[in-house]
Design a protein around this motif. Structure first.
Motif, PDB file in Angstrom:
ATOM      1  N   LEU A   1     -13.890   5.729   8.388  1.00 50.15           N
ATOM      2  CA  LEU A   1     -13.454   4.562   9.161  1.00 50.15           C
ATOM      3  C   LEU A   1     -13.984   4.634  10.603  1.00 50.15           C
ATOM      4  CD1 LEU A   1     -11.890   2.016   8.439  1.00 50.15           C
ATOM      5  CD2 LEU A   1      -9.840   3.057   9.427  1.00 50.15           C
TER       6      LEU A   1
ATOM      7  N   HIS B   1      -7.580   0.089  12.040  1.00 51.28           N
ATOM      8  CA  HIS B   1      -6.968   0.343  10.739  1.00 51.28           C
ATOM      9  C   HIS B   1      -5.742  -0.563  10.536  1.00 51.28           C
ATOM     10  CE1 HIS B   1      -5.700   3.582   7.569  1.00 51.28           C
ATOM     11  NE2 HIS B   1      -6.149   2.469   7.020  1.00 51.28           N
TER      12      HIS B   1
ATOM     13  N   TYR C   1      -7.714   5.257   4.960  1.00 50.73           N
ATOM     14  CA  TYR C   1      -8.576   4.235   4.363  1.00 50.73           C
ATOM     15  C   TYR C   1      -9.218   4.728   3.070  1.00 50.73           C
ATOM     16  CZ  TYR C   1     -12.127   0.512   4.215  1.00 50.73           C
ATOM     17  OH  TYR C   1     -12.926  -0.553   3.830  1.00 50.73           O
TER      18      TYR C   1
END
Ligand code: SDX
Length: 392
Positions: free
Chosen positions: A48, A69, A158
């Motif tokens: 990420l 996020h 993620y």
């Protein structure tokens, strides 16, 4: 605001593009994302973070990464009606065809992501696809395996959430395996961008007509599917399994690869740019040893791959043509160890390349680049008079 490229209305598309995202040196085997060596990013960052770096140009601080996020989590729902489109596919459909179709179909449920005219619209479209793409990736695999679709868990990271959506078995607790998540995260980083490769060029040129981000990505997924491009990771495993079934006769396949009358190519070898080792292949080869060791897997396919690599690196046909293992040669061995089916390997490549495609599309749009229009050298007939049908 985030290392954005200023609009450059005077930019003229000369057929090749200028880009500030990824730097490759094919002779020296160098790969950098926004100036950071791939070796450092693969070792010290997570996927990420690298996605944020590629898209916005800078490594995020803690607050920026958290907000990125959080924004993604807000958009992780995929409209229930999308399942009707997924259900319309036969179970035998190749996951890349399903993924390309579903990515395009997302437009129907997110119409505001079609014509982005402001950076704010652009950011929302990017967040939406960063959030929904992992769900579509997981859905394509679960469809193929006949498993109920899973919606993930916003409390997870993620990549961990992607893995859970892909692998959680019905009526069983999802158990995180640190080795597996770290291996998947590293593989996704290594696939995240690669300058103006076939699929990225497809995303850029499709997006240059101001077709939306989602359909431009859908076009890129289709281009990536080809066995000469991202489809090679699946073709490598199929080749290695064929060699294993042939009693491990690597020389037979080497001879086929060198025979100009045989269309067979050594999959996972060679590259349009790298005329030295693909730096990603070196990292993935090491990771394959680590992951299989940590998971206690003895995979004869890995030994065949290493044997084939050794023979090829000493063979004059390959040495003279500077053919080295590329990113696809070892990646499939890790995907296989993680329990990912062979037909899903290129889908995993697309998942990794998502932030790179997004970054390249965004750069092209922010630079105000004109519609892509490559020119040609005409080699056809000179002007000639029409011949009536009864005289042909
Ligand atoms: C990816 O562009 C990117 O950045 C792509 C990518 C990314 O991250 O986006 O890195 C991902 O697509 C990696 C490549 C995955 N594809 C494969 O592994 C498929 C097998 N490799 C090839 O088909 C081939 O090497 C290509 C397609 C990758 C490159 O093809 P080229 O440009 O035709 O290769 P070349 O010009 O360097 O070939 C030079 C010679 C030719 O022979 P001669 O005409 O000189 O006699 O080498 C031969 C080729 O026939 N050759 C091979 C070979 N690759 C090239 N011979 C046997 N086996 C091979 N794999």
């Amino acid at each position: 605001t985030t290392g954005m490229i200023t609009l450059d209305p005077g930019y003229k598309n000369t057929g090749s593009c200028e880009s500030a995202i990824t730097y490759l040196d094919g002779e020296k085997g160098i790969l950098r994302y926004r100036g950071y060596n791939i070796e450092e990013l693969a070792d010290k960052a997570d996927f990420l973070e690298v996605a944020y770096l590629l898209i916005f140009g800078e490594l995020p601080n803690k607050q920026q990464l958290k907000q990125f996020h959080e924004d993604i989590k807000q958009e992780s729902h995929v409209d229930e009606e999308m399942k009707k489109i997924l259900d319309a596919f036969p179970k035998s459909a190749h996951p890349m065809g399903v993924l390309s179709s579903l990515t395009s179909a997302l437009i129907a449920f997110n119409p505001s992501s079609v014509n982005v005219t402001s950076e704010k619209d652009m950011y929302h479209a990017i967040i939406r696809i960063m959030a929904k793409f992992p769900v579509l990736v997981a859905w394509t695999m679960r469809k193929q395996k006949g498993l109920p679709l899973d919606y993930g868990d916003d409390s997870l990271g993620y990549v961990e959430n992607l893995h859970k959506m892909m692998f959680k078995r019905p009526s069983k607790e999802y158990v995180k395996n640190k080795v597996v998540i770290e291996a998947l995260d590293k593989l996704l980083i290594l696939h995240a961008d690669h300058e103006q490769n076939c699929s990225t060029s497809t995303v850029r040129i499709t997006g240059s007509s101001h077709a939306g981000l989602f359909v431009s990505l859908s076009a890129g997924i289709s281009a990536l599917w080809g066995p000469l491009h991202g489809g090679a990771n699946q073709a490598v495993l199929e080749m290695l399994e064929a060699i294993a079934a042939d009693g491990g006769d690597t020389q037979k396949y080497m001879n086929k690869a060198k025979d100009k009358n045989d269309p067979f190519r050594l999959m996972g070898f060679g590259h349009r740019v790298y005329k030295n080792f693909d730096p990603r292949a070196k990292i993935i080869k090491r990771a394959a040893d680590e992951v299989l060791g940590d998971l206690g897997i003895e995979d004869p396919i890995l030994s065949i791959a290493k044997g084939l690599e050794k023979v090829a690196l000493e063979d004059p046909y390959f040495v003279d043509r500077k053919l080295y293992p590329n990113v696809d040669f070892y990646s499939g061995i890790i995907y296989r160890a993680l329990g990912i089916p062979t037909e899903m390997f290129t889908v995993m490549f697309a998942m990794g390349r998502l932030p790179g495609w997004i970054a390249q599309w965004r750069e092209m749009r922010l630079r105000g680049e004109p519609i892509g229009r490559p020119r040609q050298v005409y080699i056809g007939e000179n002007q000639r008079p029409f011949v009536p049908l009864n005289k042909r």
